[in-house]
Write a protein that holds these residues in place. Structure first.
Motif, mmCIF file in Angstrom:
data_model
loop_
_atom_site.group_PDB
_atom_site.id
_atom_site.type_symbol
_atom_site.label_atom_id
_atom_site.label_comp_id
_atom_site.label_asym_id
_atom_site.label_seq_id
_atom_site.Cartn_x
_atom_site.Cartn_y
_atom_site.Cartn_z
ATOM 1 N N ARG A 1 0.833 -1.208 0.000
ATOM 2 C CA ARG A 1 0.000 0.000 0.000
ATOM 3 C C ARG A 1 0.869 1.260 0.000
ATOM 4 O O ARG A 1 0.528 2.262 -0.649
ATOM 5 N N TYR A 2 1.981 1.197 0.716
ATOM 6 C CA TYR A 2 2.904 2.328 0.743
ATOM 7 C C TYR A 2 3.406 2.635 -0.669
ATOM 8 O O TYR A 2 3.391 3.786 -1.117
ATOM 9 N N ARG A 3 3.832 1.612 -1.402
ATOM 10 C CA ARG A 3 4.373 1.831 -2.749
ATOM 11 C C ARG A 3 3.304 2.368 -3.698
ATOM 12 O O ARG A 3 3.587 3.260 -4.507
ATOM 13 N N ARG A 4 2.099 1.833 -3.600
ATOM 14 C CA ARG A 4 1.020 2.322 -4.464
ATOM 15 C C ARG A 4 0.768 3.811 -4.206
ATOM 16 O O ARG A 4 0.524 4.582 -5.138
ATOM 17 N N ALA A 5 0.818 4.195 -2.943
ATOM 18 C CA ALA A 5 0.567 5.597 -2.598
ATOM 19 C C ALA A 5 1.707 6.493 -3.069
ATOM 20 O O ALA A 5 1.464 7.610 -3.553
ATOM 21 N N VAL A 6 2.943 6.029 -2.932
ATOM 22 C CA VAL A 6 4.081 6.823 -3.403
ATOM 23 C C VAL A 6 3.996 7.020 -4.911
ATOM 24 O O VAL A 6 4.337 8.078 -5.447
ATOM 25 N N ASP A 7 3.531 5.995 -5.624
ATOM 26 C CA ASP A 7 3.409 6.049 -7.080
ATOM 27 C C ASP A 7 2.226 6.912 -7.524
ATOM 28 O O ASP A 7 2.205 7.421 -8.652
ATOM 29 N N ASP A 8 1.260 7.099 -6.640
ATOM 30 C CA ASP A 8 0.043 7.852 -6.978
ATOM 31 C C ASP A 8 0.383 9.321 -7.265
ATOM 32 O O ASP A 8 1.247 9.922 -6.616
ATOM 33 N N ARG B 1 17.650 -0.911 -5.110
ATOM 34 C CA ARG B 1 17.092 -0.537 -6.417
ATOM 35 C C ARG B 1 15.595 -0.245 -6.278
ATOM 36 O O ARG B 1 14.955 -0.653 -5.318
ATOM 37 N N THR B 2 15.078 0.449 -7.263
ATOM 38 C CA THR B 2 13.630 0.677 -7.320
ATOM 39 C C THR B 2 12.922 -0.672 -7.385
ATOM 40 O O THR B 2 13.357 -1.565 -8.125
ATOM 41 N N PRO B 3 11.875 -0.874 -6.599
ATOM 42 C CA PRO B 3 11.211 -2.188 -6.584
ATOM 43 C C PRO B 3 10.647 -2.581 -7.944
ATOM 44 O O PRO B 3 10.317 -1.728 -8.773
ATOM 45 N N ARG B 4 10.560 -3.886 -8.156
ATOM 46 C CA ARG B 4 10.034 -4.426 -9.413
ATOM 47 C C ARG B 4 8.627 -3.881 -9.681
ATOM 48 O O ARG B 4 7.805 -3.774 -8.784
ATOM 49 N N GLY B 5 8.407 -3.558 -10.955
ATOM 50 C CA GLY B 5 7.101 -3.045 -11.350
ATOM 51 C C GLY B 5 7.041 -1.538 -11.446
ATOM 52 O O GLY B 5 6.024 -0.978 -11.877
ATOM 53 N N HIS C 1 11.882 6.518 -11.781
ATOM 54 C CA HIS C 1 10.671 7.080 -11.180
ATOM 55 C C HIS C 1 11.023 8.374 -10.442
ATOM 56 O O HIS C 1 12.040 8.435 -9.740
ATOM 57 N N PRO C 2 10.214 9.422 -10.591
ATOM 58 C CA PRO C 2 10.546 10.701 -9.941
ATOM 59 C C PRO C 2 10.615 10.623 -8.416
ATOM 60 O O PRO C 2 11.232 11.482 -7.790
ATOM 61 N N ARG C 3 10.001 9.599 -7.838
ATOM 62 C CA ARG C 3 10.074 9.418 -6.379
ATOM 63 C C ARG C 3 10.710 8.071 -6.059
ATOM 64 O O ARG C 3 10.326 7.389 -5.101
ATOM 65 N N GLY C 4 11.704 7.713 -6.857
ATOM 66 C CA GLY C 4 12.363 6.422 -6.677
ATOM 67 C C GLY C 4 12.979 6.252 -5.303
ATOM 68 O O GLY C 4 12.974 5.156 -4.737
ATOM 69 N N GLY C 5 13.530 7.333 -4.753
ATOM 70 C CA GLY C 5 14.117 7.242 -3.420
ATOM 71 C C GLY C 5 13.101 6.851 -2.367
ATOM 72 O O GLY C 5 13.381 6.031 -1.483
ATOM 73 N N LEU C 6 11.906 7.408 -2.453
ATOM 74 C CA LEU C 6 10.847 7.056 -1.508
ATOM 75 C C LEU C 6 10.316 5.654 -1.771
ATOM 76 O O LEU C 6 9.990 4.921 -0.833
ATOM 77 N N LEU C 7 10.250 5.250 -3.032
ATOM 78 C CA LEU C 7 9.753 3.912 -3.362
ATOM 79 C C LEU C 7 10.638 2.821 -2.780
ATOM 80 O O LEU C 7 10.161 1.724 -2.480
ATOM 81 N N ARG C 8 11.907 3.086 -2.623
ATOM 82 C CA ARG C 8 12.825 2.049 -2.128
ATOM 83 C C ARG C 8 12.649 1.754 -0.643
ATOM 84 O O ARG C 8 13.169 0.754 -0.146
ATOM 85 N N HIS C 9 11.931 2.604 0.054
ATOM 86 C CA HIS C 9 11.737 2.386 1.495
ATOM 87 C C HIS C 9 10.847 1.169 1.761
ATOM 88 O O HIS C 9 9.807 1.001 1.143
ATOM 89 N N ARG C 10 11.271 0.354 2.723
ATOM 90 C CA ARG C 10 10.420 -0.700 3.294
ATOM 91 C C ARG C 10 9.973 -0.320 4.701
ATOM 92 O O ARG C 10 9.120 -0.973 5.293
#
Length: 221
Positions: free
Chosen positions: A116-123, A151-155, A160-169
């Motif tokens: 859900r975090y990744r979907r929201a960051v991508d939104d 790395r940026t997660p698969r998919g 991605h313009p927010r790749g740094g945030l997407l990498r967070h777990r």
């Protein structure tokens, strides 16, 4: 007991524990821990509970069952406050010989929460909202940290313009202060409160977009 600061004796206790992390040292100095570490920490969080939610002080004993380091005692005293009903996101404060640490956010997310975090960051709406929060925190001297992929997660696009945030777990921010005279005063309350208030937008974003895990308790590893 009202909070008046963390006495020097508490920091001296931890300096000794770092040098001799043994049952004998702990037994001989337990009274100093109770009076100059645990009691002030309890008084501090008691004062902050009305604004930030129920508090829990962590035990001083380490879980060494699966650890290579078998020293039995933690060399810091931490406490966590969880906003009621948020499901994710918390406030953290810690005292040690190194000084004061104050933080907020999420230190661990389950797989469904990460998704859900990744979907929201991508939104296109919620992602820029989190980026704005991160920028505001950085401007205030609070950097975001947490477990991150290399790395940026698969998919998701590698650029991605927010790749740094997407990498967070997991994601949290905070400040640290080395020992100074103000630690033994009520100035601590204001520094903790000010830092946590600055982190409210991060915890609110997590509550709005991630929420509590839906995984059964026996699968939360």
């Amino acid at each position: 007991m009202s909070f008046t600061g963390f006495p020097d004796e508490g920091l001296v206790f931890y300096e000794g524990l770092e040098a001799d992390n043994s049952r004998s040292y702990w037994t001989q100095h337990r009274a100093a821990y109770d009076a100059h570490v645990r009691a002030p920490m309890q008084a501090l969080v008691d004062e902050l509970v009305p604004e930030f939610g129920p508090a829990k002080l962590f035990r001083p004993y380490r879980d060494v069952r699966f650890a290579k380091d078998k020293t039995p005692y933690k060399t810091h005293q931490g406490a966590v406050l969880h906003p009621e009903g948020a499901g994710v996101g918390a406030w953290y404060v810690e005292i040690s010989a190194d000084g004061l640490r104050v933080a907020g956010g999420s230190w661990r997310m389950q797989p469904d929460q990460v998704e859900r975090y990744r979907r929201a960051v991508d939104d296109d709406v919620q992602g820029p909202r989190l980026q704005a929060v991160a920028d505001e925190l950085a401007a205030a001297g609070i950097d975001l940290d947490g477990h991150r992929l290399t790395r940026t997660p698969r998919g998701y696009d590698a650029d991605h313009p927010r790749g740094g945030l997407l990498r967070h777990r997991s994601i949290h921010g905070g400040r640290r202060w080395t020992p100074e005279d103000w630690l033994d005063s009520r100035e601590v309350v204001e520094r903790v409160r000010t830092t946590w208030r600055a982190l409210v937008p991060l915890n609110q974003w997590l509550a709005d977009n991630v929420g509590a895990t839906t995984a059964p308790p026996d699968r939360r590893r």
